[in-house]
Design a protein around this motif. Structure first.
Motif, PDB file in Angstrom:
ATOM      1  N   ASN A 362      33.592  -0.653  10.480  1.00 60.24           N
ATOM      2  CA  ASN A 362      33.735  -1.228   9.137  1.00 60.24           C
ATOM      3  C   ASN A 362      33.640  -2.742   9.177  1.00 60.24           C
ATOM      4  O   ASN A 362      32.991  -3.368   8.337  1.00 60.24           O
ATOM      5  N   GLY A 363      34.325  -3.355  10.156  1.00 63.27           N
ATOM      6  CA  GLY A 363      34.223  -4.801  10.296  1.00 63.27           C
ATOM      7  C   GLY A 363      32.822  -5.234  10.636  1.00 63.27           C
ATOM      8  O   GLY A 363      32.328  -6.262  10.158  1.00 63.27           O
ATOM      9  N   LEU A 364      32.125  -4.427  11.469  1.00 65.51           N
ATOM     10  CA  LEU A 364      30.750  -4.746  11.843  1.00 65.51           C
ATOM     11  C   LEU A 364      29.829  -4.653  10.637  1.00 65.51           C
ATOM     12  O   LEU A 364      28.946  -5.497  10.436  1.00 65.51           O
ATOM     13  N   ARG A 365      30.034  -3.623   9.826  1.00 66.86           N
ATOM     14  CA  ARG A 365      29.205  -3.475   8.616  1.00 66.86           C
ATOM     15  C   ARG A 365      29.429  -4.648   7.659  1.00 66.86           C
ATOM     16  O   ARG A 365      28.486  -5.163   7.048  1.00 66.86           O
ATOM     17  N   GLU A 366      30.670  -5.100   7.564  1.00 70.61           N
ATOM     18  CA  GLU A 366      30.968  -6.254   6.710  1.00 70.61           C
ATOM     19  C   GLU A 366      30.338  -7.527   7.274  1.00 70.61           C
ATOM     20  O   GLU A 366      29.775  -8.332   6.538  1.00 70.61           O
ATOM     21  N   ARG A 367      30.401  -7.695   8.591  1.00 70.35           N
ATOM     22  CA  ARG A 367      29.822  -8.874   9.218  1.00 70.35           C
ATOM     23  C   ARG A 367      28.306  -8.932   8.989  1.00 70.35           C
ATOM     24  O   ARG A 367      27.753  -9.970   8.637  1.00 70.35           O
ATOM     25  N   VAL A 368      27.650  -7.799   9.186  1.00 73.50           N
ATOM     26  CA  VAL A 368      26.201  -7.757   8.987  1.00 73.50           C
ATOM     27  C   VAL A 368      25.852  -8.010   7.525  1.00 73.50           C
ATOM     28  O   VAL A 368      24.880  -8.697   7.210  1.00 73.50           O
ATOM     29  N   GLY A 369      26.655  -7.464   6.619  1.00 65.27           N
ATOM     30  CA  GLY A 369      26.394  -7.684   5.199  1.00 65.27           C
ATOM     31  C   GLY A 369      26.528  -9.138   4.794  1.00 65.27           C
ATOM     32  O   GLY A 369      25.810  -9.615   3.902  1.00 65.27           O
ATOM     33  N   LEU A 370      27.435  -9.878   5.455  1.00 63.21           N
ATOM     34  CA  LEU A 370      27.635 -11.286   5.111  1.00 63.21           C
ATOM     35  C   LEU A 370      26.407 -12.130   5.420  1.00 63.21           C
ATOM     36  O   LEU A 370      26.199 -13.171   4.797  1.00 63.21           O
ATOM     37  N   VAL A 371      25.595 -11.720   6.386  1.00 64.06           N
ATOM     38  CA  VAL A 371      24.388 -12.483   6.714  1.00 64.06           C
ATOM     39  C   VAL A 371      23.150 -11.873   6.064  1.00 64.06           C
ATOM     40  O   VAL A 371      22.018 -12.223   6.411  1.00 64.06           O
ATOM     41  N   GLY A 372      23.378 -10.936   5.118  1.00 64.78           N
ATOM     42  CA  GLY A 372      22.262 -10.358   4.378  1.00 64.78           C
ATOM     43  C   GLY A 372      21.589  -9.188   5.051  1.00 64.78           C
ATOM     44  O   GLY A 372      20.485  -8.802   4.661  1.00 64.78           O
ATOM     45  N   GLY A 373      22.233  -8.595   6.067  1.00 63.44           N
ATOM     46  CA  GLY A 373      21.635  -7.484   6.792  1.00 63.44           C
ATOM     47  C   GLY A 373      22.177  -6.136   6.354  1.00 63.44           C
ATOM     48  O   GLY A 373      22.998  -6.025   5.448  1.00 63.44           O
ATOM     49  N   GLU A 374      21.690  -5.087   7.042  1.00 60.88           N
ATOM     50  CA  GLU A 374      22.112  -3.728   6.752  1.00 60.88           C
ATOM     51  C   GLU A 374      22.466  -3.034   8.058  1.00 60.88           C
ATOM     52  O   GLU A 374      21.855  -3.294   9.103  1.00 60.88           O
ATOM     53  N   LEU A 375      23.444  -2.134   8.009  1.00 58.61           N
ATOM     54  CA  LEU A 375      23.860  -1.404   9.200  1.00 58.61           C
ATOM     55  C   LEU A 375      24.126   0.047   8.840  1.00 58.61           C
ATOM     56  O   LEU A 375      24.750   0.343   7.823  1.00 58.61           O
ATOM     57  N   GLU A 376      23.628   0.947   9.701  1.00 58.78           N
ATOM     58  CA  GLU A 376      23.871   2.366   9.533  1.00 58.78           C
ATOM     59  C   GLU A 376      24.389   2.927  10.849  1.00 58.78           C
ATOM     60  O   GLU A 376      23.929   2.545  11.931  1.00 58.78           O
ATOM     61  N   ALA A 377      25.345   3.828  10.758  1.00 56.29           N
ATOM     62  CA  ALA A 377      25.917   4.444  11.947  1.00 56.29           C
ATOM     63  C   ALA A 377      26.231   5.896  11.640  1.00 56.29           C
ATOM     64  O   ALA A 377      26.733   6.221  10.562  1.00 56.29           O
ATOM     65  N   GLY A 378      25.912   6.778  12.578  1.00 59.07           N
ATOM     66  CA  GLY A 378      26.181   8.183  12.354  1.00 59.07           C
ATOM     67  C   GLY A 378      25.768   9.039  13.530  1.00 59.07           C
ATOM     68  O   GLY A 378      25.258   8.545  14.549  1.00 59.07           O
ATOM     69  N   ALA A 379      25.970  10.349  13.384  1.00 62.94           N
ATOM     70  CA  ALA A 379      25.650  11.303  14.451  1.00 62.94           C
ATOM     71  C   ALA A 379      24.143  11.507  14.557  1.00 62.94           C
ATOM     72  O   ALA A 379      23.423  11.458  13.559  1.00 62.94           O
ATOM     73  N   ARG A 380      23.681  11.751  15.772  1.00 59.98           N
ATOM     74  CA  ARG A 380      22.273  12.066  15.999  1.00 59.98           C
ATOM     75  C   ARG A 380      22.073  13.568  15.876  1.00 59.98           C
ATOM     76  O   ARG A 380      22.966  14.364  16.220  1.00 59.98           O
ATOM     77  N   PRO A 381      20.913  14.013  15.400  1.00 59.12           N
ATOM     78  CA  PRO A 381      20.678  15.456  15.246  1.00 59.12           C
ATOM     79  C   PRO A 381      20.871  16.239  16.532  1.00 59.12           C
ATOM     80  O   PRO A 381      21.409  17.343  16.523  1.00 59.12           O
ATOM     81  N   GLY A 382      20.462  15.664  17.663  1.00 64.43           N
ATOM     82  CA  GLY A 382      20.569  16.385  18.927  1.00 64.43           C
ATOM     83  C   GLY A 382      21.865  16.133  19.658  1.00 64.43           C
ATOM     84  O   GLY A 382      21.992  16.517  20.829  1.00 64.43           O
ATOM     85  N   GLY A 383      22.808  15.464  19.021  1.00 63.73           N
ATOM     86  CA  GLY A 383      24.063  15.134  19.675  1.00 63.73           C
ATOM     87  C   GLY A 383      24.137  13.652  19.993  1.00 63.73           C
ATOM     88  O   GLY A 383      23.123  12.969  20.152  1.00 63.73           O
ATOM     89  N   GLY A 384      25.309  13.144  20.098  1.00 64.65           N
ATOM     90  CA  GLY A 384      25.483  11.735  20.374  1.00 64.65           C
ATOM     91  C   GLY A 384      25.662  10.922  19.103  1.00 64.65           C
ATOM     92  O   GLY A 384      25.921  11.463  18.017  1.00 64.65           O
ATOM     93  N   PHE A 385      25.447   9.654  19.249  1.00 65.89           N
ATOM     94  CA  PHE A 385      25.741   8.733  18.147  1.00 65.89           C
ATOM     95  C   PHE A 385      24.717   7.604  18.161  1.00 65.89           C
ATOM     96  O   PHE A 385      24.197   7.238  19.227  1.00 65.89           O
ATOM     97  N   SER A 386      24.409   7.057  17.008  1.00 65.81           N
ATOM     98  CA  SER A 386      23.451   5.951  16.926  1.00 65.81           C
ATOM     99  C   SER A 386      23.949   4.902  15.946  1.00 65.81           C
ATOM    100  O   SER A 386      24.606   5.220  14.957  1.00 65.81           O
ATOM    101  N   VAL A 387      23.624   3.656  16.237  1.00 70.17           N
ATOM    102  CA  VAL A 387      23.924   2.516  15.365  1.00 70.17           C
ATOM    103  C   VAL A 387      22.634   1.742  15.168  1.00 70.17           C
ATOM    104  O   VAL A 387      21.967   1.365  16.143  1.00 70.17           O
ATOM    105  N   SER A 388      22.262   1.543  13.929  1.00 70.74           N
ATOM    106  CA  SER A 388      21.032   0.813  13.603  1.00 70.74           C
ATOM    107  C   SER A 388      21.364  -0.332  12.667  1.00 70.74           C
ATOM    108  O   SER A 388      22.128  -0.167  11.714  1.00 70.74           O
ATOM    109  N   ALA A 389      20.789  -1.480  12.953  1.00 72.87           N
ATOM    110  CA  ALA A 389      21.030  -2.670  12.126  1.00 72.87           C
ATOM    111  C   ALA A 389      19.741  -3.442  11.940  1.00 72.87           C
ATOM    112  O   ALA A 389      18.899  -3.505  12.859  1.00 72.87           O
TER     113      ALA A 389
END
Length: 397
Positions: A362-389
């Motif tokens: 949540n803090g990371l998403r807020e930090r990225v938003g402050l500089v005008g960016g976007e962040l997505e985080a969630g489960a991968r279809p085949g298992g595991g986790f991914s973070v994209s910014a």
């Protein structure tokens, strides 16, 4: 007036008096001193006597030394108009009333009454209602005195003059209210800025402490199983030491910001994109299999955008070490003209999708938003986790 004085002589004498007052802290602003001196000098300009405030229409009498004293009583006190508004009005008001009651010739100094009323309205901070009531009572006594002296003024004349005087008080009160509103807005803006800075430092502390302490714990735990390989134990201890030094360096910078010591800034005060390789290398030394892929040429980026990109990688690796230790992690950093895209993927079971620290993300998403960016985080279809910014370059130099 039969009593004549050169303006320069009057000004010199007034300067001596004002210097005495200033030495005792009674005069606070040079503009008030200048106003009082100019208005006092203009008292002795006969041509300006037509520009005056007169009331009562009593039989005129010749001026004398007492008339001069009353005229000065309407101008000299203006030097304390802002710091001692009640004192100023208490001197100027009676001076004007006595001057008019005795029928002395009009002078430009009578304009000081309006300035004194405005000053009281705009600068008086305590007992405002009491001062207003006393001033009104004083005006009532002044009106009764004029009526006793057979002034031709009617009730309506007295009322209109009172309203005119009250208008200057109300004008000063309006200015005071506006000034108070502006001060309150500045105070609230300062509080908001302070809260934002505290939030920023809290995010920094979370990122620094969580990442480095997690890495050190994992590295220390891994070192327990490497007793048969002294070389790898040495590598593990070196990694722990390097991680600790990095944490101390970043914490020292944050403490320096909090203390505002004014010391010269170090060469590199905050992590940047150029140090991602070091971050990945330290994580790899801790036993986490991490691969870093960088594509494109890094564009000039604003410091805030660089720090946000670094924190995205740092927080993602921290979550991988905490919740998917030993699983392969890939870090893709793609540079383009408008900024940078970051993808961090971690293999592992589906439960890892719910494992990462919500506060950190949540803090990371807020930090990225402050500089005008976007962040997505969630489960991968085949298992595991991914973070994209996706982070824009901002006003980089």
């Amino acid at each position: 007036m039969p009593v004549r004085m050169e303006s320069s002589t009057v000004v010199r004498r007034l300067r001596r008096v004002v210097r005495w007052w200033r030495s005792r802290g009674l005069v606070t602003r040079d503009r008030e001193l200048a106003l009082a001196l100019v208005l006092t000098a203009l008292v002795f300009v006969p041509a300006l006597s037509r520009i005056s405030s007169t009331f009562g229409d009593l039989p005129a009498r010749h001026g004398d030394a007492f008339a001069v004293l009353l005229s000065l009583g309407q101008t000299v006190p203006l030097v304390v108009r802002t710091r001692r508004p009640a004192v100023c009005l208490a001197v100027v008001g009676p001076s004007f009333a006595v001057h008019e009651s005795l029928g002395y010739p009009p002078t430009f100094g009578s304009m000081g009454l309006y300035l004194a009323l405005y000053g009281a309205g705009s600068h008086l901070s305590r007992h405002r209602n009491v001062v207003a009531a006393l001033a009104s009572a004083g005006y009532l006594a002044f009106a009764i005195t004029l009526h006793t002296l057979d002034s031709p003024g009617r009730f309506l004349d007295y009322l209109i003059f009172f309203l005119a005087l009250a208008a200057f008080w109300l004008l000063g009160s309006y200015v005071r209210a506006r000034r108070a509103d502006e001060a309150e807005r500045r105070r609230l803006a300062a509080l908001a800025a302070t809260a934002a800075e505290r939030s920023r430092i809290a995010r920094e502390l979370h990122d620094v402490v969580t990442h480095h302490v997690t890495a050190m714990v994992v590295q220390a735990d891994a070192a327990q199983f490497l007793t048969e390989s002294p070389g790898r134990v040495t590598e593990g201890l070196t990694a722990i030491s390097g991680t600790g030094r990095q944490a101390l360096g970043e914490l020292r910078h944050l403490l320096g910001v909090l203390e505002a010591t004014g010391e010269s800034a170090p060469t590199r005060r905050t992590p940047a994109l150029g140090t991602i390789e070091e971050l990945v290398a330290r994580t790899r030394l801790g036993g986490q299999p991490v691969e870093l892929v960088e594509e494109g040429e890094r564009p000039p980026m604003a410091a805030g955008a660089e720090l946000a990109a670094y924190r995205v990688v740092q927080e993602s690796l921290t979550n991988a070490v905490k919740h998917a230790a030993g699983h392969a992690t890939e870090v893709w950093v793609r540079y383009h003209r408008d900024g940078v895209d970051i993808d961090v993927t971690t293999d592992g079971p589906s439960r890892v999708a719910h494992a990462p620290d919500g506060r950190g993300l949540n803090g990371l998403r807020e930090r990225v938003g402050l500089v005008g960016g976007e962040l997505e985080a969630g489960a991968r279809p085949g298992g595991g986790f991914s973070v994209s910014a996706r982070i824009p370059a901002g006003s980089g130099s």
